[in-house]
Write a protein that holds these residues in place. Structure first.
Motif, PDB file in Angstrom:
ATOM      1  N   GLN A   1     -33.652   5.244  80.026  1.00  0.00           N
ATOM      2  CA  GLN A   1     -33.703   4.383  81.039  1.00  0.00           C
ATOM      3  C   GLN A   1     -33.533   3.210  80.456  1.00  0.00           C
ATOM      4  OE1 GLN A   1     -35.273   5.627  84.423  1.00  0.00           O
ATOM      5  NE2 GLN A   1     -33.497   7.213  84.283  1.00  0.00           N
ATOM      6  N   ILE A   2     -34.640   2.731  80.318  1.00  0.00           N
ATOM      7  CA  ILE A   2     -34.972   1.017  80.002  1.00  0.00           C
ATOM      8  C   ILE A   2     -34.150   0.315  78.770  1.00  0.00           C
ATOM      9  CG2 ILE A   2     -37.364  -0.179  79.106  1.00  0.00           C
ATOM     10  CD1 ILE A   2     -39.234   1.209  80.550  1.00  0.00           C
ATOM     11  N   HIS A   3     -34.120   1.389  77.671  1.00  0.00           N
ATOM     12  CA  HIS A   3     -33.703   0.688  76.106  1.00  0.00           C
ATOM     13  C   HIS A   3     -32.333   0.921  76.748  1.00  0.00           C
ATOM     14  CE1 HIS A   3     -37.122   0.334  73.808  1.00  0.00           C
ATOM     15  NE2 HIS A   3     -37.644   1.164  74.380  1.00  0.00           N
ATOM     16  N   GLU A   4     -31.958   1.636  77.180  1.00  0.00           N
ATOM     17  CA  GLU A   4     -30.515   1.712  77.027  1.00  0.00           C
ATOM     18  C   GLU A   4     -30.118   0.056  78.345  1.00  0.00           C
ATOM     19  OE1 GLU A   4     -29.191   5.199  79.986  1.00  0.00           O
ATOM     20  OE2 GLU A   4     -29.206   6.706  78.448  1.00  0.00           O
TER      21      GLU A   4
ATOM     22  N   ARG B   1     -36.584  -8.377  83.469  1.00  0.00           N
ATOM     23  CA  ARG B   1     -36.918  -8.380  85.316  1.00  0.00           C
ATOM     24  C   ARG B   1     -36.092  -7.877  86.182  1.00  0.00           C
ATOM     25  NH1 ARG B   1     -37.870 -14.022  87.447  1.00  0.00           N
ATOM     26  NH2 ARG B   1     -39.937 -13.503  87.132  1.00  0.00           N
ATOM     27  N   ALA B   2     -35.047  -7.438  85.727  1.00  0.00           N
ATOM     28  CA  ALA B   2     -33.631  -7.618  86.468  1.00  0.00           C
ATOM     29  C   ALA B   2     -34.269  -5.063  85.985  1.00  0.00           C
ATOM     30  CB  ALA B   2     -32.323  -7.266  85.980  1.00  0.00           C
ATOM     31  N   ILE B   3     -34.449  -4.675  84.753  1.00  0.00           N
ATOM     32  CA  ILE B   3     -34.695  -3.326  84.554  1.00  0.00           C
ATOM     33  C   ILE B   3     -35.665  -3.534  85.707  1.00  0.00           C
ATOM     34  CG2 ILE B   3     -35.848  -1.865  82.625  1.00  0.00           C
ATOM     35  CD1 ILE B   3     -34.461  -3.889  80.372  1.00  0.00           C
TER      36      ILE B   3
ATOM     37  N   TRP C   1     -44.591  -2.870  82.388  1.00  0.00           N
ATOM     38  CA  TRP C   1     -44.267  -2.062  81.783  1.00  0.00           C
ATOM     39  C   TRP C   1     -43.581  -1.777  81.244  1.00  0.00           C
ATOM     40  CZ3 TRP C   1     -45.847   1.134  87.166  1.00  0.00           C
ATOM     41  CH2 TRP C   1     -47.215   1.771  87.107  1.00  0.00           C
ATOM     42  N   VAL C   2     -42.506  -2.257  81.738  1.00  0.00           N
ATOM     43  CA  VAL C   2     -41.110  -2.231  80.427  1.00  0.00           C
ATOM     44  C   VAL C   2     -41.181  -2.393  79.468  1.00  0.00           C
ATOM     45  CG1 VAL C   2     -38.171  -3.175  81.184  1.00  0.00           C
ATOM     46  CG2 VAL C   2     -39.616  -2.319  83.508  1.00  0.00           C
ATOM     47  N   ILE C   3     -41.805  -4.292  79.503  1.00  0.00           N
ATOM     48  CA  ILE C   3     -42.091  -5.164  78.238  1.00  0.00           C
ATOM     49  C   ILE C   3     -42.428  -3.083  77.024  1.00  0.00           C
ATOM     50  CG2 ILE C   3     -43.596  -6.624  76.827  1.00  0.00           C
ATOM     51  CD1 ILE C   3     -43.557  -7.863  78.891  1.00  0.00           C
TER      52      ILE C   3
END
Length: 179
Positions: free
Chosen positions: A152-155, A164-166, A176-178
């Motif tokens: 989901q993150i990479h999409e 930030r939006a993700i 965690w997104v980074i």
């Protein structure tokens, strides 16, 4: 009641004490009832420890590590004393024993588990299905959820969304997104 107190035999513990970094070691003797130092011996030699024990016949219990000099000194200086492993060395010794046993049987542990027909019946999610099962063939939901979140993150990154939006959308921390 008498004014003089009868001194009971105190268990003693001994361990190494570093005097100068990497060069000089001594032996510290501790009263295990009060947890206070009793004496410091000049070295780690068995005969020094044995001499101290001969001068203190009240010692009935010696709590020590596995050092051979302490074992030999206790055996010759206080043969009447019971020797015991100290609290730190008990789990340490157990861990070393388990490590040796596992090391000896490592080849047996590396053999893959053959589930036969049961494996075909288990649900698989994602392309790396075998990684989502533990060694007993049971599903690992954390692995599946982590792979799904990663996808989901990479999409969203490919779509051009900001980190930030993700993070806000997936309810994750930005760090965690980074990753």
């Amino acid at each position: 009641m008498s004014s003089t107190r009868r001194r009971r035999s105190q268990p003693r513990a001994n361990d190494q004490l570093k005097i100068r970094r990497g060069r000089t070691y001594a032996t510290v003797l501790v009263d295990m009832d009060t947890h206070r130092p009793v004496d410091v011996l000049a070295d780690r030699a068995a005969n020094t420890f044995a001499t101290w024990l001969r001068d203190h016949p009240e010692v009935r219990t010696i709590c020590r590590d596995r050092a051979g000099s302490f074992r030999d000194g206790a055996r010759t200086g206080a043969p009447q004393a019971q020797q015991a492993a100290d609290a730190w060395h008990l789990p340490h010794n157990l861990a070393e024993a388990v490590e040796r046993v596992v090391g000896r049987h490592r080849a047996d542990l590396r053999e893959p588990l053959d589930l036969g027909e049961e494996r075909d019946e288990m649900p698989r999610s994602g392309a790396a299905g075998s990684n989502e099962l533990d060694v007993h063939g049971r599903p690992r939901p954390l692995v599946a959820r982590t792979r799904e979140r990663h996808q989901q993150i990479h999409e969203r990154i490919e779509r051009g969304d900001s980190l930030r939006a993700i993070a806000r959308e997936l309810r994750l921390r930005k760090c965690w997104v980074i990753r």
